[in-house]
Write a protein that holds these residues in place. Sequence first.
Motif: not given
Length: 388
Positions: A187-188, A217-218, A220
């Motif tokens: 994740n980002n 994404t965190t 998602q």
Amino acid sequence: MSDLPGLPRFRTFTFAAGVLAVVLAGGCAAPGESKDSGSSGTGPIKIALVDAQSGQLSSLGKWEYKGAKLAVDEWNTAGGINGRKIRLDVFDDQGDPTVGTNIARKIDSQKYLAMIGTAESAVTIAMAPTLRQAEIPNIASGQSPGMVALKSPFLFLNGPTSTTYDETLAKYLVDTKKLKKIAFISNNGAYGKGEHDAFLKALSGRGITPVDDEVVTTDQKDFSAQLTKIRQRQPQVVFIGAEEVESGLIVKQARDLGINAPFAGAAPQGTPVFRDTAGAANAEGTIVSSPYLSNDTSAATKKFAAAYKAAFGEEAELHGAKAYDGTQIMLTAMKNSGVATGKKLADAIRAVKYEGLMGDFAFDATGVGITATSIGIIRKGTLVKAEG
């Protein structure tokens, strides 16, 4: 004792030995109102524990609280420090860096001597400048190299960084098992980016390029698009750089899509939350790099696990053990320094040599005290030491 409920912003909880209470025995003032919490005081010694107690990352905060509380209870039972009781106040950062930054200002204004937490790298990084300016020593449980990059003399880690976790993992997967077709999904967030970059560096040093490198994404929840791409690459192993719940969802969905390759990662993949989210059958064979593989590793881990089980009615795991070590180090430094504050306390922490559950702590100038992990594999729902 039951798990803590979700706490609203800045609400502070104080814990007596074994009992949730508004005020810890030994101090009657509300947080920030003790007569004197400094080195010359006679009131309770105030320590803040900041972690997510609500939201998706709340399991981390609850584990960390229990490990820290166990250490504090042991010290208070033995008389505290110089006859003074230790008070542990808990703040819910909700896993949000903005909330964490505001809490940092609050614990400064309320004259806390030190802070335990956070377990979330992004929140720790956000809080660090305020804590540095306030000269409040902080022993954190995250593992992002971004924390070390801050070069704060007041920030310490109670475990290894991603660099150690992922170099150990690469050594096992590539050097020992000779696997070369490795896919990434991370994740980002601060944790995910730290894991991604550390593992990529470890592979690059071995001349290996990932067959696929997916970033999510965190928050998602659906990973089908990324996992479909990974499936097309037919990797021998899939590396995950994400926290417990997200990692579990990724593995569950991957198995539903027919990806049979084992997964590999660091601390989150070794937790019960990951296993339960993924499903035990789906998590089977997951390869984990961790400084704390089992409660049965040594006499010290067995003793800790027994005390943890007696206090909280559940099995101990890595995050609680890390917080226990960090709190023991903090309290030892306070005792050795005569309950010093600010830079003197930070220097006392750095001087502590401690044989902990994670290993033998010896802090360097960057605040890192442990530089080794081991490899485990999930077998029948349990993380066991890998052979070879």
